[in-house]
Design an enzyme around this catalytic site. Structure first.
Site, PDB file in Angstrom:
ATOM      1  N   ASP A 114     -27.935  10.840  -6.549  1.00 20.58           N
ATOM      2  CA  ASP A 114     -27.735   9.599  -5.808  1.00 20.58           C
ATOM      3  C   ASP A 114     -28.613   8.462  -6.317  1.00 20.58           C
ATOM      4  OD1 ASP A 114     -26.122   8.754  -3.484  1.00 20.58           O
ATOM      5  OD2 ASP A 114     -28.086   8.131  -2.700  1.00 20.58           O
ATOM      6  N   ASP A 159     -15.992   3.013  -5.326  1.00 21.16           N
ATOM      7  CA  ASP A 159     -16.001   4.397  -4.881  1.00 21.16           C
ATOM      8  C   ASP A 159     -17.229   4.637  -3.994  1.00 21.16           C
ATOM      9  OD1 ASP A 159     -14.963   7.262  -5.388  1.00 21.16           O
ATOM     10  OD2 ASP A 159     -17.080   7.457  -5.921  1.00 21.16           O
ATOM     11  N   GLU A 174     -14.412   1.492  -0.758  1.00 19.05           N
ATOM     12  CA  GLU A 174     -13.949   2.712  -0.109  1.00 19.05           C
ATOM     13  C   GLU A 174     -14.918   3.111   0.993  1.00 19.05           C
ATOM     14  OE1 GLU A 174     -13.102   7.406  -0.605  1.00 19.05           O
ATOM     15  OE2 GLU A 174     -14.847   6.398  -1.415  1.00 19.05           O
ATOM     16  N   ASN A 183      -3.905   8.460  -0.936  1.00 16.93           N
ATOM     17  CA  ASN A 183      -4.608   8.102  -2.157  1.00 16.93           C
ATOM     18  C   ASN A 183      -4.877   9.372  -2.957  1.00 16.93           C
ATOM     19  OD1 ASN A 183      -6.878   9.351  -1.088  1.00 16.93           O
ATOM     20  ND2 ASN A 183      -8.170   7.550  -1.170  1.00 16.93           N
TER      21      ASN A 183
HETATM   22  C1  LAG Z   1     -15.005   9.550  -3.668  1.00 19.46           C
HETATM   23  N1  LAG Z   1     -15.037   8.641  -2.807  1.00 19.46           N
HETATM   24  O1  LAG Z   1     -16.075   8.361  -2.061  1.00 19.46           O
HETATM   25  C2  LAG Z   1     -13.805   9.820  -4.491  1.00 19.46           C
HETATM   26  O2  LAG Z   1     -12.679   9.166  -3.943  1.00 19.46           O
HETATM   27  C3  LAG Z   1     -13.634  11.291  -4.602  1.00 19.46           C
HETATM   28  O3  LAG Z   1     -12.472  11.567  -5.358  1.00 19.46           O
HETATM   29  C4  LAG Z   1     -14.856  11.900  -5.231  1.00 19.46           C
HETATM   30  O4  LAG Z   1     -14.833  13.342  -5.121  1.00 19.46           O
HETATM   31  C5  LAG Z   1     -16.145  11.514  -4.516  1.00 19.46           C
HETATM   32  N2  LAG Z   1     -16.096  10.308  -3.786  1.00 19.46           N
HETATM   33  C6  LAG Z   1     -17.240  11.369  -5.540  1.00 19.46           C
HETATM   34  O5  LAG Z   1     -16.988  10.259  -6.377  1.00 19.46           O
HETATM   35  C7  LAG Z   1     -14.172  14.026  -6.176  1.00 19.46           C
HETATM   36  C8  LAG Z   1     -13.648  15.352  -5.653  1.00 19.46           C
HETATM   37  C9  LAG Z   1     -14.759  16.331  -5.384  1.00 19.46           C
HETATM   38  C10 LAG Z   1     -15.606  16.474  -6.630  1.00 19.46           C
HETATM   39  C11 LAG Z   1     -16.182  15.097  -6.946  1.00 19.46           C
HETATM   40  C12 LAG Z   1     -17.084  15.093  -8.178  1.00 19.46           C
HETATM   41  O6  LAG Z   1     -12.914  15.118  -4.441  1.00 19.46           O
HETATM   42  O7  LAG Z   1     -14.178  17.606  -5.068  1.00 19.46           O
HETATM   43  O8  LAG Z   1     -16.658  17.397  -6.385  1.00 19.46           O
HETATM   44  O9  LAG Z   1     -15.078  14.193  -7.236  1.00 19.46           O
HETATM   45  O10 LAG Z   1     -16.382  15.495  -9.326  1.00 19.46           O
HETATM   46  C13 LAG Z   1     -16.736  18.465  -7.317  1.00 19.46           C
HETATM   47  C14 LAG Z   1     -16.604  19.816  -6.626  1.00 19.46           C
HETATM   48  C15 LAG Z   1     -17.788  20.020  -5.668  1.00 19.46           C
HETATM   49  C16 LAG Z   1     -19.090  19.907  -6.418  1.00 19.46           C
HETATM   50  C17 LAG Z   1     -19.133  18.562  -7.132  1.00 19.46           C
HETATM   51  C18 LAG Z   1     -20.393  18.424  -7.998  1.00 19.46           C
HETATM   52  O11 LAG Z   1     -15.376  19.876  -5.922  1.00 19.46           O
HETATM   53  O12 LAG Z   1     -17.673  21.315  -5.076  1.00 19.46           O
HETATM   54  O13 LAG Z   1     -20.197  19.994  -5.510  1.00 19.46           O
HETATM   55  O14 LAG Z   1     -18.008  18.423  -7.998  1.00 19.46           O
HETATM   56  O15 LAG Z   1     -20.321  19.277  -9.129  1.00 19.46           O
HETATM   57 CA    CA Z   2     -25.996   6.782  -1.986  1.00 19.40          CA
END
Ligand code: LAG
Ligand code: CA
Length: 443
Positions: free
Chosen positions: A124, A154, A191, A254
């Site tokens: 962060d 985002d 967002e 979205n």
């Molecule tokens: C957002 N908005 O606030 C985005 O619209 C969303 O698509 C993003 O999550 C999130 N915030 C961070 O920018 C996406 C996926 C997550 C993914 C994340 C990072 O929805 O599932 O997390 O992007 O790639 C993934 C894994 C997690 C893991 C994380 C870190 O699913 O389990 O903890 O990566 O490795």
């Molecule tokens: Ca923050």
């Protein structure tokens, strides 16, 4: 077709995750423009061509965080490396002082946690630090100078409004060399998922930028799935505890909630096309908010990445004669019911709703001044009704079922009589449960 712009996937160099999930693009390791969609030069070329065609580009900007920890070596799309566990991203550069101390967001009642702890383990950034602000501003200005018209911010909810205000205030005007009027400012939509009951609200952000209105798609989904009568939706907007219309960015689904990510509830998607197109038609016909249409690739599981070649680079859709896509792409924006409602929206721009009609349940109709008229049957019974419109007398092409080609309608036609009445028929078995006519598709 009249689309004003396109929101593109993040452009920032992201960490390569071996299984190549779509969400690797939400894990930046530098501010270089390189991704599985292409290089910086390709991006700039696209932006220039789109601007020349009157289509603006909006970039999904990741300012809240950098990539999470991953097994060594951590390599990005542009071959940059990083040591996320050490908060070391030399390609920016960022070092540990640029980040908040690690903690997990556990309590969404606590605004401090939401903004200073890590979202799903993503390290962060501290946007109060001048160095961080400078890196972010430089990145955003780089995009603006390339001709980008604005940004989706985002995870805006996870950053302090005061910091974002400072960052936006330092952004360049949009370049006149790309056709923007002098002194044009970037359109920024933040967002903020606010379904109520949390420590951070959307109203903390909408005085200095637009804000995503997640409740809108949820409410439209309820209507089109029989969970709330459509007759109530005339005044969907502020009276529903939605954002003021000028600051609301509305959409049905979205990239997150179409696949169960993001935690913003369950919504209609291209996987339920009939109801989904009804929701989109309502959104595009109704004057509330700035509307965004989702355009997707097909997927079977929630992590699946886009159609790609053997090297993992995203491949282009191919196009059918009716404009629709194949090659793994859905391209909702190319469906006739959708693109023609974009034309409808542009045609009726500046008018309000008039002549609202409903059957006291799930059948509705309304005019937009004398420019357009729409009827939707979300009911369990047929709609066969003479309805008053504000349109001029004549024959109109129903733009949901067809196009006006060489003066002839390829779909249904609707007659508006000399009293302004139209006989509307939408049965429960019709392919589309919508009829829409406007003055630019008059026979
Ligand atoms: C957002 N908005 O606030 C985005 O619209 C969303 O698509 C993003 O999550 C999130 N915030 C961070 O920018 C996406 C996926 C997550 C993914 C994340 C990072 O929805 O599932 O997390 O992007 O790639 C993934 C894994 C997690 C893991 C994380 C870190 O699913 O389990 O903890 O990566 O490795
Ligand atoms: Ca923050």
């Amino acid at each position: 077709m009249g689309y004003a712009g396109v929101q593109v996937s993040p452009v920032q160099e992201n960490v390569i995750i071996p299984a190549r999930p779509w969400w690797e693009r939400y894990q930046p390791i530098s501010y270089k423009f390189i991704s599985r969609s292409g290089s910086e030069e390709e991006f700039k070329d696209m932006v220039r061509r789109c601007n020349a065609a009157g289509v603006r580009i909006y970039v999904d900007a990741l300012l809240n965080h950098m990539a999470a920890d991953h097994p060594f070596p951590v390599i990005g799309m542009g071959n940059s490396t990083a040591h996320p566990e050490k908060r070391d991203y030399p390609a920016v550069p960022y070092t540990p002082v640029d980040f908040h101390p690690s903690c997990e967001i556990l309590n969404y009642q606590d605004a401090y946690q939401v903004r200073n702890c890590e979202l799903v383990g993503l390290h962060d950034l501290n946007q109060t630090h001048e160095h961080v602000r400078n890196q972010i501003v430089e990145f955003l200005n780089h995009a603006i100078d390339a001709g980008v018209a604005g940004f989706r911010i985002d995870a805006a909810k996870h950053m302090w409004p005061e910091d974002l205000k400072v960052i936006y205030s330092r952004l360049h005007d949009l370049p006149t060399s790309h056709g923007f009027k002098p002194n044009s400012r970037p359109y920024v939509y933040q967002e903020v998922i606010d379904m109520g009951g949390e420590g951070v609200t959307k109203y903390e952000y909408n005085s200095f930028g637009a804000v995503t209105e997640f409740k809108y798609g949820i409410e439209l989904t309820r209507a089109m799935t029989g969970n709330n009568p459509l007759k109530w939706y005339r005044n969907i907007g502020e009276e529903w505890e939605l954002l003021p219309r000028d600051s609301a960015l509305v959409f049905i689904d979205n990239h997150d909630n179409q696949r169960g990510h993001g935690g913003a509830g369950s919504v209609l998607t291209h996987k339920q096309p009939k109801e989904y197109k009804m929701a989109l038609a309502f959104m595009l016909a109704h004057p509330y908010g700035n509307a965004k249409v989702m355009s997707s690739f097909a997927f079977n599981h929630t992590d699946q990445g886009p159609p790609a070649d053997a090297n993992g680079n995203t491949i282009s859709p191919q196009f059918n004669d009716d404009y629709s896509c194949n090659n793994g792409w859905v391209c909702e924006h190319r469906w006739i019911e959708v693109y023609n409602m974009i034309r409808f929206r542009n045609t009726v721009n500046g008018t309000e709703i008039s002549e609202w009609w409903d059957n006291s349940n799930n059948q509705i109709a309304f005019s937009r001044g004398n420019a357009g008229f729409i009827a939707i049957n979300a009911d369990t019974i047929d709609l066969k009704q003479k309805i008053h419109t504000q349109l001029a007398t004549g024959s109109y092409c129903d733009v949901i079922s067809g196009n006006l080609v060489d003066g002839r309608c390829t779909g249904k036609t609707v007659q508006v009589d000399d009293q302004g009445f139209a006989f509307i028929k939408i049965t429960v078995n019709d392919k589309d449960r919508v009829v829409a006519i406007h003055k630019n598709a008059k026979l």
